[in-house]
Motif scaffolding. Structure first.
Motif, PDB file in Angstrom:
ATOM      1  N   ARG A 237      95.074 -64.493-125.667  1.00 42.06           N
ATOM      2  CA  ARG A 237      95.613 -64.999-126.934  1.00 42.06           C
ATOM      3  C   ARG A 237      94.691 -66.039-127.560  1.00 42.06           C
ATOM      4  N   THR A 238      94.187 -66.972-126.745  1.00 45.04           N
ATOM      5  CA  THR A 238      93.303 -68.013-127.272  1.00 45.04           C
ATOM      6  C   THR A 238      92.008 -67.416-127.806  1.00 45.04           C
ATOM      7  N   LEU A 239      91.437 -66.453-127.085  1.00 42.35           N
ATOM      8  CA  LEU A 239      90.205 -65.832-127.555  1.00 42.35           C
ATOM      9  C   LEU A 239      90.399 -65.164-128.908  1.00 42.35           C
ATOM     10  N   TYR A 240      91.534 -64.519-129.097  1.00 45.05           N
ATOM     11  CA  TYR A 240      91.783 -63.816-130.352  1.00 45.05           C
ATOM     12  C   TYR A 240      92.116 -64.777-131.484  1.00 45.05           C
ATOM     13  N   GLU A 241      92.959 -65.759-131.186  1.00 48.76           N
ATOM     14  CA  GLU A 241      93.433 -66.677-132.234  1.00 48.76           C
ATOM     15  C   GLU A 241      92.451 -67.812-132.513  1.00 48.76           C
ATOM     16  N   GLU A 242      91.675 -68.218-131.494  1.00 49.89           N
ATOM     17  CA  GLU A 242      90.798 -69.379-131.646  1.00 49.89           C
ATOM     18  C   GLU A 242      89.404 -69.106-131.087  1.00 49.89           C
ATOM     19  N   PRO A 243      88.713 -68.102-131.604  1.00 47.78           N
ATOM     20  CA  PRO A 243      87.342 -67.836-131.125  1.00 47.78           C
ATOM     21  C   PRO A 243      86.434 -69.010-131.463  1.00 47.78           C
ATOM     22  N   GLU A 244      85.574 -69.380-130.508  1.00 46.76           N
ATOM     23  CA  GLU A 244      84.705 -70.541-130.714  1.00 46.76           C
ATOM     24  C   GLU A 244      83.393 -70.186-131.400  1.00 46.76           C
ATOM     25  N   THR A 245      82.996 -68.918-131.346  1.00 39.01           N
ATOM     26  CA  THR A 245      81.749 -68.491-131.984  1.00 39.01           C
ATOM     27  C   THR A 245      82.002 -67.217-132.774  1.00 39.01           C
ATOM     28  N   GLU A 246      81.107 -66.935-133.706  1.00 40.34           N
ATOM     29  CA  GLU A 246      81.251 -65.728-134.501  1.00 40.34           C
ATOM     30  C   GLU A 246      81.046 -64.481-133.643  1.00 40.34           C
ATOM     31  N   PHE A 247      80.249 -64.591-132.573  1.00 37.39           N
ATOM     32  CA  PHE A 247      80.081 -63.460-131.672  1.00 37.39           C
ATOM     33  C   PHE A 247      81.415 -63.088-131.037  1.00 37.39           C
ATOM     34  N   VAL A 248      82.155 -64.080-130.548  1.00 38.05           N
ATOM     35  CA  VAL A 248      83.464 -63.819-129.937  1.00 38.05           C
ATOM     36  C   VAL A 248      84.417 -63.255-130.979  1.00 38.05           C
ATOM     37  N   LEU A 249      84.411 -63.822-132.181  1.00 35.96           N
ATOM     38  CA  LEU A 249      85.247 -63.328-133.272  1.00 35.96           C
ATOM     39  C   LEU A 249      85.032 -61.839-133.489  1.00 35.96           C
ATOM     40  N   LYS A 250      83.779 -61.417-133.562  1.00 34.59           N
ATOM     41  CA  LYS A 250      83.467 -60.032-133.879  1.00 34.59           C
ATOM     42  C   LYS A 250      83.668 -59.107-132.686  1.00 34.59           C
ATOM     43  N   PHE A 251      83.506 -59.628-131.474  1.00 33.39           N
ATOM     44  CA  PHE A 251      83.636 -58.770-130.298  1.00 33.39           C
ATOM     45  C   PHE A 251      85.089 -58.565-129.895  1.00 33.39           C
ATOM     46  N   ILE A 252      85.937 -59.554-130.186  1.00 39.13           N
ATOM     47  CA  ILE A 252      87.362 -59.444-129.868  1.00 39.13           C
ATOM     48  C   ILE A 252      88.114 -59.137-131.151  1.00 39.13           C
ATOM     49  N   GLY A 253      88.382 -57.869-131.417  1.00 40.61           N
ATOM     50  CA  GLY A 253      89.156 -57.500-132.590  1.00 40.61           C
ATOM     51  C   GLY A 253      88.332 -57.461-133.863  1.00 40.61           C
ATOM     52  N   GLN A 254      89.002 -57.115-134.965  1.00 41.44           N
ATOM     53  CA  GLN A 254      88.384 -57.048-136.278  1.00 41.44           C
ATOM     54  C   GLN A 254      88.659 -58.326-137.060  1.00 41.44           C
ATOM     55  N   SER A 255      87.868 -58.541-138.107  1.00 39.58           N
ATOM     56  CA  SER A 255      88.086 -59.668-139.013  1.00 39.58           C
ATOM     57  C   SER A 255      87.489 -59.340-140.369  1.00 39.58           C
ATOM     58  N   SER A 256      88.019 -60.011-141.387  1.00 44.56           N
ATOM     59  CA  SER A 256      87.401 -60.000-142.709  1.00 44.56           C
ATOM     60  C   SER A 256      86.648 -61.308-142.854  1.00 44.56           C
ATOM     61  N   ILE A 257      85.382 -61.224-143.271  1.00 41.62           N
ATOM     62  CA  ILE A 257      84.522 -62.406-143.329  1.00 41.62           C
ATOM     63  C   ILE A 257      84.043 -62.627-144.761  1.00 41.62           C
ATOM     64  N   PHE A 258      84.248 -63.860-145.258  1.00 40.01           N
ATOM     65  CA  PHE A 258      83.866 -64.219-146.616  1.00 40.01           C
ATOM     66  C   PHE A 258      82.834 -65.352-146.573  1.00 40.01           C
ATOM     67  N   PRO A 259      81.648 -65.163-147.164  1.00 46.53           N
ATOM     68  CA  PRO A 259      80.695 -66.273-147.263  1.00 46.53           C
ATOM     69  C   PRO A 259      81.208 -67.318-148.260  1.00 46.53           C
ATOM     70  N   MET A 260      81.262 -68.572-147.826  1.00 48.91           N
ATOM     71  CA  MET A 260      81.843 -69.644-148.644  1.00 48.91           C
ATOM     72  C   MET A 260      80.987 -70.906-148.549  1.00 48.91           C
ATOM     73  N   GLN A 261      81.312 -71.883-149.399  1.00 46.64           N
ATOM     74  CA  GLN A 261      80.723 -73.211-149.307  1.00 46.64           C
ATOM     75  C   GLN A 261      81.841 -74.235-149.240  1.00 46.64           C
ATOM     76  N   VAL A 262      81.680 -75.232-148.369  1.00 42.38           N
ATOM     77  CA  VAL A 262      82.675 -76.298-148.247  1.00 42.38           C
ATOM     78  C   VAL A 262      82.582 -77.208-149.462  1.00 42.38           C
ATOM     79  N   GLU A 263      83.722 -77.387-150.166  1.00 42.18           N
ATOM     80  CA  GLU A 263      83.749 -78.276-151.326  1.00 42.18           C
ATOM     81  C   GLU A 263      84.114 -79.697-150.919  1.00 42.18           C
ATOM     82  N   GLU A 264      85.157 -79.821-150.118  1.00 43.48           N
ATOM     83  CA  GLU A 264      85.550 -81.141-149.627  1.00 43.48           C
ATOM     84  C   GLU A 264      86.439 -80.992-148.407  1.00 43.48           C
ATOM     85  N   VAL A 265      86.514 -82.071-147.648  1.00 45.15           N
ATOM     86  CA  VAL A 265      87.386 -82.129-146.478  1.00 45.15           C
ATOM     87  C   VAL A 265      88.267 -83.351-146.619  1.00 45.15           C
ATOM     88  N   THR A 266      89.590 -83.122-146.684  1.00 46.65           N
ATOM     89  CA  THR A 266      90.523 -84.213-146.914  1.00 46.65           C
ATOM     90  C   THR A 266      91.754 -84.038-146.041  1.00 46.65           C
TER      91      THR A 266
END
Length: 379
Positions: A237-266
């Motif tokens: 469950r942790t690997l699927y819900e909270e992958p620590e790297t993009e490799f783990v994200l892509k190897f465990i299940g599917q995902s939709s990935i959007f290139p973005m830029q951080v505007e602010e953190v509040t």
């Protein structure tokens, strides 16, 4: 006393002093200038089923063979049941091994194959017969004792190989792609059988596979391996819900990935932008600063499709259906989005989502998700 209880009165139920049944310290393996396994630390508690998961060539089988004693490490230590076995030959490590090929003797009966290891140890004939009967009962093959491997199905042969490993009451059980040769239905049946047997016996087990679904099904924890190292080790469950790297994200299940830029953190909320498309994350500190280029990822089951524009514009992107795959209880929708990427949405087929059945290729839709389900990784 059942046959399972009788067999398990050996190694499995005895409390020892070691906290872990398997300990690897700074384990390293190379072949000349080629590194097969980077310096690696790993501990496996007693009774756990740990799966080594990764693509071909990632080092998972090398690691298993180092534990078994079939390979000698270039450096580092292997400890099993509290004992340093780094320089100990394989036959003295009290390891149970099961391979994809089964490695059964074709000229011997099922009973003879299962009892082979005990006979080689000089165990009395009557004791061997009793232990063979108990081991075959564990894997539900009592009626097949006098058959030969050629007279068995693939699943039955795999059970024989498992019984042959368990009859020696090993400290740990190592399974290397044991179901790879089986069809899907039999593979799933064997996964559940081995998991139940492992739990009942309480035997520490390492299971090697490249199949992510198999790993999620059978494991207490999964170690995702890549290029000779462990990327992440955690519960399924942790690997699927909270992958620590993009490799783990892509190897465990599917995902939709959007290139973005951080505007602010509040206040724990990270605001993201890609042109007119905006998104947020919440509930976790990703550690990215304003201006950072990131990849925002969302699991397909966390996304919702709508045929009308939602009132909430954030975490919502417009798109066009390019394909839909009906799988009974669920439909996989493939959407080309205005953000320039393709999204995959898994929608449960219920009365609430019946309107989606009226949609077809080329129709406009909106994809939306909660900020808490946005995962961020360095671009």
């Amino acid at each position: 006393m059942t046959s399972m209880q009788a067999l398990s009165l050996g190694r499995y139920d005895v409390d020892g002093v070691a906290q872990y049944d398997i300990e690897l310290r700074n384990l390293f393996k190379s072949y000349g200038s080629v590194t097969a396994l980077e310096a690696l630390d790993l501990t496996v508690p007693r009774g756990e089923l740990l799966t080594l998961l990764g693509p071909s060539g990632c080092g998972k089988t090398t690691l298993l063979r180092l534990i078994a004693g079939l390979l000698k490490p270039s450096s580092g230590m292997v400890r099993i049941a509290g004992k340093n076995v780094t320089d100990m030959p394989a036959h003295r490590r009290n390891i149970g091994l099961v391979f994809q090929s089964y490695a059964l003797f074709p000229h011997q009966t099922v009973a003879q194959n299962v009892g082979y290891g005990l006979r080689m140890r000089g165990v009395a004939r009557n004791v061997v017969a009793q232990k063979v009967a108990e081991a075959l009962a564990l894997v539900r093959l009592e009626r097949f004792a006098e058959r030969y491997p050629s007279q068995l199905s693939g699943g039955q042969q795999q059970r024989v190989a498992l019984a042959r490993a368990l009859i020696l009451e090993p400290s740990v059980l190592l399974l290397d792609e044991p179901f790879a040769a089986l069809d899907k239905a039999l593979r799933e049946e064997m996964q559940l059988e081995v998991r139940e047997l492992q739990r009942n016996l309480g035997i520490t087990t390492i299971f090697v596979t490249h199949d992510q679904e198999e790993a999620l099904t059978i494991s207490d924890r999964i170690a995702v391996m890549n290029a000779g190292r462990i990327e992440q080790i955690a519960s399924p469950r942790t690997l699927y819900e909270e992958p620590e790297t993009e490799f783990v994200l892509k190897f465990i299940g599917q995902s939709s990935i959007f290139p973005m830029q951080v505007e602010e953190v509040t206040d724990g909320v990270t605001a993201l932008r890609n042109g007119a498309f905006t998104a947020e994350t919440s509930g976790r500190d990703h550690g990215f600063l304003a201006g950072s280029k990131v990849n925002a990822a969302v699991r397909p089951g966390k996304m919702i499709l709508s045929s009308e524009r939602p009132s909430e514009a954030c975490n919502c992107v417009e798109g066009k259906i390019v394909g839909a795959i009906y799988l009974g209880t669920i439909t996989h929708y493939h959407i080309d989005t205005s953000a320039g990427t393709r999204a995959v949405v898994h929608s449960q087929n219920t009365e609430e989502t019946a309107f989606l059945e009226r949609l077809s290729t080329g129709d406009r839709v909106w994809v939306q998700w909660s900020p808490k389900n946005t995962l961020l990784f360095p671009a």
